[in-house]
Design an enzyme around this catalytic site. Structure first.
Site, PDB file in Angstrom:
ATOM      1  N   ALA A  87       0.806  -1.224   0.000  1.00  0.00           N
ATOM      2  CA  ALA A  87       0.000   0.000   0.000  1.00  0.00           C
ATOM      3  C   ALA A  87       0.833   1.265   0.000  1.00  0.00           C
ATOM      4  CB  ALA A  87      -0.948  -0.004   1.195  1.00  0.00           C
ATOM      5  N   THR A 101      -3.657   9.681  -1.132  1.00  0.00           N
ATOM      6  CA  THR A 101      -2.337  10.084  -0.642  1.00  0.00           C
ATOM      7  C   THR A 101      -1.224   9.120  -1.030  1.00  0.00           C
ATOM      8  OG1 THR A 101      -2.706   8.931   1.460  1.00  0.00           O
ATOM      9  CG2 THR A 101      -3.315  11.273   1.363  1.00  0.00           C
ATOM     10  N   LYS A 102      -1.550   7.993  -1.630  1.00  0.00           N
ATOM     11  CA  LYS A 102      -0.526   7.002  -1.966  1.00  0.00           C
ATOM     12  C   LYS A 102       0.365   7.502  -3.104  1.00  0.00           C
ATOM     13  CE  LYS A 102      -2.312   4.128   0.996  1.00  0.00           C
ATOM     14  NZ  LYS A 102      -1.710   3.988   2.327  1.00  0.00           N
ATOM     15  N   ASN A 103       1.496   6.837  -3.299  1.00  0.00           N
ATOM     16  CA  ASN A 103       2.407   7.217  -4.388  1.00  0.00           C
ATOM     17  C   ASN A 103       1.696   7.175  -5.725  1.00  0.00           C
ATOM     18  OD1 ASN A 103       4.031   6.650  -2.080  1.00  0.00           O
ATOM     19  ND2 ASN A 103       5.822   6.429  -3.397  1.00  0.00           N
ATOM     20  N   PHE A 161      -5.540   4.838  -2.398  1.00  0.00           N
ATOM     21  CA  PHE A 161      -6.063   5.993  -1.675  1.00  0.00           C
ATOM     22  C   PHE A 161      -5.332   7.245  -2.170  1.00  0.00           C
ATOM     23  CE2 PHE A 161      -6.321   8.744   2.132  1.00  0.00           C
ATOM     24  CZ  PHE A 161      -7.698   8.732   2.323  1.00  0.00           C
TER      25      PHE A 161
END
Length: 369
Positions: free
Chosen positions: A162, A188-190, A186
């Site tokens: 994640a 905010t993920k990379n 999500f």
């Protein structure tokens, strides 16, 4: 007062790919197909190729990806799954849904990843359905050693990727090592969507087919339930299209994240703050986390300098009060390194659009504490 530096800034991030994302959303609106259409199919192929796996199955979110991935590997009610307690309650939430119990493994103080000596002990002492290895903060674990230990015990490994999209070791990317791997998209993920999204990647056609059934009520064919434990967990067309637009930019974003992290590690000075080492491509630098002997004082000092921080994560899973989160009650839980890190970790700003001047401000402010 100086302009505030956030831990992350999704508005800046959105501007970088605004044209491509707008076109992708428009494409979906014009298609008239919003769930399990060609955008999802194309993204699954493209992301599997990116990860170096044969299969990718899009699901609704990263926690579902853990649950459905574990179900597809044979974990279920009454089973036990080895995992860490310092990575947020996501795996334990999935295990609660499965009716399985976590057997917690302590972590290494420097990497914050699963301690391999303790993992060996757990594998020797317990019958497990699976091992979940979390590449915490974006650092890809030593999967060769993990798999050697797990294979000797005959236990499948699920990689929790994640926070590690694109991390690479010896030419192989996170997600390509285990029997299966889970991803969250999500925002905010990379690699982030415009809402929730997730995926399971695997080299096994059988595991992939099980996940495809599980994500849609266990149907095979439509309206006929062939697999127990199914649910409605589908990656929608808008999110798939957005992810397709952003995937070609991911490696560049990760390089910038590593540049920022490397500057922090090289230039932050202070006896009361411990920085992680400078890593290479094995680190996707999702989060940059330091250790401090007085976290709250450091947070307050940085806030006065208009620098925001966060704590990932403030309560370890074995310390959670909600029933089902504390792990296997039959097994004593002693996780001294996990407990020490939970009380001392602090996340500094680290995202691709952070400017060099802002990085310098963070370094100077930490050094002045």
């Amino acid at each position: 007062m100086a302009e505030q530096i956030p831990v992350n800034d999704l508005r800046r991030h959105a501007r970088v790919s605004e044209k491509e994302v707008s076109a992708s959303v428009g494409r979906v609106l014009g298609s008239g197909r919003y769930v399990l259409g060609e955008e999802c199919e194309f993204f699954e192929k493209e992301f599997a190729e990116f990860c170096g796996t044969a299969h990718c199955v899009g699901v609704a979110n990263g926690t579902d990806a853990i649950e459905l991935g574990l179900r597809a590997l044979g974990a279920g009610p009454g089973g036990r799954v080895a995992t860490v307690a310092n990575a947020g309650p996501y795996t334990t939430t999935a295990l609660t849904a499965l009716g399985a119990r976590p057997v917690f493994v302590d972590v290494d103080h420097e990497t914050r990843l699963m301690d391999l000596a303790h993992l060996k002990q757990v594998l020797d002492e317990h019958v497990l359905d699976a091992v979940v290895v979390t590449h915490l903060y974006g650092l890809l674990h030593d999967m060769e050693t993990v798999l050697d230990l797990a294979n000797r015990a005959g236990v499948p490994v699920l990689e929790d990727c994640a926070q590690a999209h694109g991390a690479r070791r010896d030419g192989r990317r996170a997600g390509s090592f285990g029997a299966a791997a889970s991803f969250s998209f999500f925002p905010t993920k990379n690699l982030g969507a415009l809402g929730d999204g997730g995926a399971v990647v695997t080299g096994s056609a059988e595991v992939a087919e099980r996940v495809r059934r599980l994500r849609q009520y266990g149907w095979e064919p439509k309206y006929r339930v062939a697999t127990a434990g199914g649910r409605n967990s589908r990656l929608d067309e808008v999110q798939a299209a957005v992810l397709r637009a952003r995937l070609p930019l991911l490696d560049g974003w990760n390089r910038r994240r590593r540049e920022i992290a490397a500057r922090y590690s090289r230039e932050i000075r202070g006896a009361r703050v411990t920085c992680p080492p400078v890593y290479g491509e094995e680190f996707a630098a999702h989060l940059y986390v330091v250790v401090s002997d007085d976290r709250e004082a450091l947070r307050a000092h940085l806030a006065r300098a208009s620098i925001l921080t966060d704590v990932h994560y403030p309560v370890a899973d074995h310390r959670q009060a909600v029933p089902g989160r504390a792990g296997d009650r039959d097994v004593p839980v002693a996780l001294p390194v996990t407990d020490a890190l939970t009380a001392s970790v602090l996340t500094l700003p680290c995202f691709p659009e952070l400017t060099d001047e802002e990085v310098t401000r963070v370094i100077s402010a930490v050094g002045a504490w």
